[in-house]
Write an enzyme that holds these catalytic residues in place. Structure first.
Site, short mmCIF file in Angstrom:
data_model
loop_
_atom_site.label_atom_id
_atom_site.label_comp_id
_atom_site.label_asym_id
_atom_site.label_seq_id
_atom_site.Cartn_x
_atom_site.Cartn_y
_atom_site.Cartn_z
N LEU A 129 0.87 -1.17 0.00
CA LEU A 129 0.00 0.00 0.00
C LEU A 129 0.91 1.22 0.00
CD1 LEU A 129 -2.66 -0.88 2.76
CD2 LEU A 129 -2.89 -1.13 0.28
N ASP A 130 0.47 2.30 -0.65
CA ASP A 130 1.24 3.54 -0.59
C ASP A 130 1.46 3.93 0.86
OD1 ASP A 130 1.16 3.62 -3.34
OD2 ASP A 130 -0.50 5.06 -3.43
N LYS A 131 2.54 4.61 1.11
CA LYS A 131 2.88 5.03 2.48
C LYS A 131 1.70 5.74 3.16
CE LYS A 131 6.19 7.84 5.10
NZ LYS A 131 7.41 8.69 5.02
#
Length: 314
Positions: A129-131
Site C-alpha cells: 500500500l502507498d505510504k
C-alpha cells in the site's frame, strides 16, 4: 585538490577515486559538498581552484533492523499475518525511508519466522500500500505462503476494495475503468493513463454517498465517498483512475490537480487530513496453505472518518 575549469562533479570524482561521479552528484544534491564553507549546489558548474569539503554520511545497513513499532494484527498463524496498516507507514525501506516501515515492525513482531523470499530488504512483503494509504495488508511468514500469495496476486485472485473520498463524484455513479497505466511521459515520478504502452489496469467503482449536493437538478456534488474494487494492482491505480474521471482523491498532492470547493477545503483543514483520503477496507483471499477462505474488513481511520462527518454536514 581539483583541476579548475572542469565540470565539478567529474573533477571531484577524479580527485576522489573512492566516490563515483553518480555518488558525487547525489552528495551535491544532499548539500554535502562545500567550497569555502559555502554549500555547492550545481554539479555541472565549472570547478574552481580551492579546497572542496565532501561530507560522506555513514553507510546504512542494507538489512532492515527490527523495531518495536505497534501493529494492529487482524489475523496471524504460522504462515501469514494480516495487519491494518496505519497511514504514514511505508511497506518497506526505500530511499528516504530507511526505517519505521512495516518490514521493521514485522521483523520485531515475527522474528526469524518472516519469509525471506522477498529479499533482505522486503522480507514477507507480497503486495504494498502507498505510504499514506491506510488499510488491510497481508505478509508471508513462511516461504510456502509467500509463493502461494504471490500466485494469487499475480492471477488477481484476491478481493480488494478501497474507500476513497473524492473531489466531486465520478460519472456515471457506478462503472468500470479500464485503461493502460504506466510512467507519465512528462513526470517520471508519476503514473498516468497512457494511450499506448503501460499495463492494463481495471477498477470497478460505486459512488456510495454524495456530499454538498447543489440544489440545481443534475449538478455535481462537491465531494463523494467511492468504493473502488481492484481487478489489477498497478502502482497508484485508484489514484490515477479517479483523477482520470475528474474526481481525484481528496488530499492527494500528486494526482489531485485543480482545487476543491471552499467548503471542502475547510473540511479538509478541520479534519487535519494531510494525505490522500484512501483506505484499503477489504482484503479477501484463500489461505495458500490451509485452503481456508479469509476475508478482512476495517473502517477508515479517524482522519477520514472525521472528514466524512464534516462533508456530510455540507
Amino acid at each position: 585538490m581539483t583541476v579548475a575549469g572542469q565540470r565539478l562533479d567529474k573533477a571531484l570524482a577524479d580527485a576522489v577515486p573512492d566516490l563515483s561521479r553518480a555518488r558525487i552528484q547525489a552528495l551535491i544534491a544532499d548539500g554535502a559538498v562545500r567550497l569555502n564553507d559555502a554549500v555547492v549546489t550545481n554539479g555541472s558548474a565549472k570547478s574552481v581552484v580551492g579546497a572542496y569539503e565532501i561530507t560522506v554520511p555513514p553507510v546504512a545497513s542494507a538489512i532492515p533492523l527490527p523495531q518495536a513499532i505497534p501493529l494492529t494484527v487482524l489475523y496471524e498463524d504460522a504462515d501469514l499475518i494480516v495487519i491494518d496498516k496505519p497511514a504514514g507507514m511505508a511497506a518497506h525501506p526505500a530511499p528516504g525511508t530507511a526505517d519505521g516501515t512495516l518490514v521493521n515492525a514485522l521483523l520485531h513482531h515475527c522474528g526469524d519466522s518472516l519469509s525471506g523470499i522477498g529479499g533482505v530488504a522486503r522480507p514477507g512483503i507480497v503486495h504494498r500500500l502507498d505510504k499514506d494509504t491506510s488499510g488491510v495488508m497481508v505478509a508471508a511468514k513462511s516461504d510456502r505462503a509467500h509463493a502461494g500469495l504471490s500466485k494469487l496476486f499475480a492471477a488477481h485472485d484476491i478481493e480488494r476494495t478501497y474507500i476513497a473520498l473524492t473531489r466531486g463524484a465520478p460519472s456515471p455513479e457506478r462503472g468500470r475503468i479500464e485503461t493502460q497505466i504506466g510512467r507519465s511521459t512528462s513526470d517520471r515520478k508519476k503514473m498516468a493513463v497512457l494511450k499506448s504502452g503501460g499495463r492494463n489496469a481495471i477498477t470497478d467503482y460505486v459512488v456510495q454517498a454524495r456530499y454538498g449536493v447543489p440544489a440545481k437538478a443534475g449538478a455535481a456534488p462537491l465531494a463523494a465517498r467511492v468504493a473502488c474494487t481492484l481487478h489489477t494492482g498497478r502502482t497508484h491505480q485508484i489514484r490515477v483512475h479517479m483523477a482520470s474521471k475528474g474526481s481525484p482523491i481528496l488530499g492527494d498532492a500528486v494526482y489531485g490537480s485543480g482545487s476543491a470547493a471552499a467548503p471542502v477545503k475547510a473540511a479538509l483543514a478541520e479534519a487535519g487530513l494531510t494525505r490522500q483520503a484512501l483506505h484499503a477496507a477489504v482484503l479477501g483471499f484463500v489461505h495458500p496453505v490451509t485452503g481456508e477462505a479469509l476475508r478482512f474488513e476495517t473502517a477508515p481511520p479517524s482522519d477520514m472518518q472525521r472528514l466524512e462527518t464534516l462533508l456530510a454536514a455540507l
